[in-house]
Write a protein that holds these residues in place. Structure first.
Motif, PDB file in Angstrom:
ATOM      1  N   LEU A  29      53.042  -9.852  16.588  1.00 41.66           N
ATOM      2  CA  LEU A  29      52.569  -8.530  17.004  1.00 41.66           C
ATOM      3  C   LEU A  29      51.229  -8.618  17.723  1.00 41.66           C
ATOM      4  O   LEU A  29      51.011  -7.939  18.735  1.00 41.66           O
ATOM      5  CB  LEU A  29      52.470  -7.585  15.810  1.00 41.66           C
ATOM      6  N   ALA A  30      50.329  -9.451  17.222  1.00 36.55           N
ATOM      7  CA  ALA A  30      49.025  -9.607  17.869  1.00 36.55           C
ATOM      8  C   ALA A  30      49.187 -10.180  19.278  1.00 36.55           C
ATOM      9  O   ALA A  30      48.579  -9.682  20.239  1.00 36.55           O
ATOM     10  CB  ALA A  30      48.116 -10.494  17.024  1.00 36.55           C
ATOM     11  N   TRP A  61      49.910  -5.237  13.641  1.00 30.85           N
ATOM     12  CA  TRP A  61      49.299  -6.500  13.223  1.00 30.85           C
ATOM     13  C   TRP A  61      48.112  -6.296  12.302  1.00 30.85           C
ATOM     14  O   TRP A  61      47.853  -7.124  11.430  1.00 30.85           O
ATOM     15  CB  TRP A  61      48.990  -7.428  14.393  1.00 30.85           C
ATOM     16  N   THR A 103      52.756 -10.909  11.924  1.00 30.11           N
ATOM     17  CA  THR A 103      51.413 -10.499  12.339  1.00 30.11           C
ATOM     18  C   THR A 103      51.001 -11.218  13.619  1.00 30.11           C
ATOM     19  O   THR A 103      50.500 -10.589  14.561  1.00 30.11           O
ATOM     20  CB  THR A 103      50.397 -10.786  11.219  1.00 30.11           C
TER      21      THR A 103
END
Length: 104
Positions: A39-40, A17, A36
């Motif tokens: 993933l975060a 991320w 992103t």
């Protein structure tokens, strides 16, 4: 699953991320932004699972360290960031800190 493996996966997702932030171009590109955020979210969730059985300070520091080392290393290859002795020393110091916390 072993909480250290969970932290390692979460750290790798943190690397993803962090790099995704660059590719998202300030959250102006849709798909890099979506990846992103995914993933975060996954990284935070896995870290929270690992913290059920690991000390918060240690788990967080190892997670950040894996993310920092992964991001710095990947940025050299993906974005042609410079490599010099001081950067290498910094990465090695982070790695040393991760190892020390793991065995403390």
């Amino acid at each position: 699953m072993n909480p250290w493996i969970i932290v390692a996966i979460a750290g790798l997702m943190e690397t993803g991320w962090a790099l995704g932030l660059k590719y998202s171009d300030g959250f102006t590109r849709l798909w890099p932004t979506v990846v992103t955020i995914m993933l975060a979210t996954g990284s935070f969730w896995l870290l929270s699972l690992a913290m059920k059985s690991l000390p918060v300070g240690t788990a967080y520091a190892v997670w950040v360290g894996i993310g920092a080392i992964g991001t710095a290393t990947a940025a050299v290859f993906l974005f042609a960031e410079p490599v010099n002795a001081l950067r290498i020393l910094g990465v090695l110091m982070i790695l040393g800190g991760i190892v020390a916390l793991k065995f403390a």
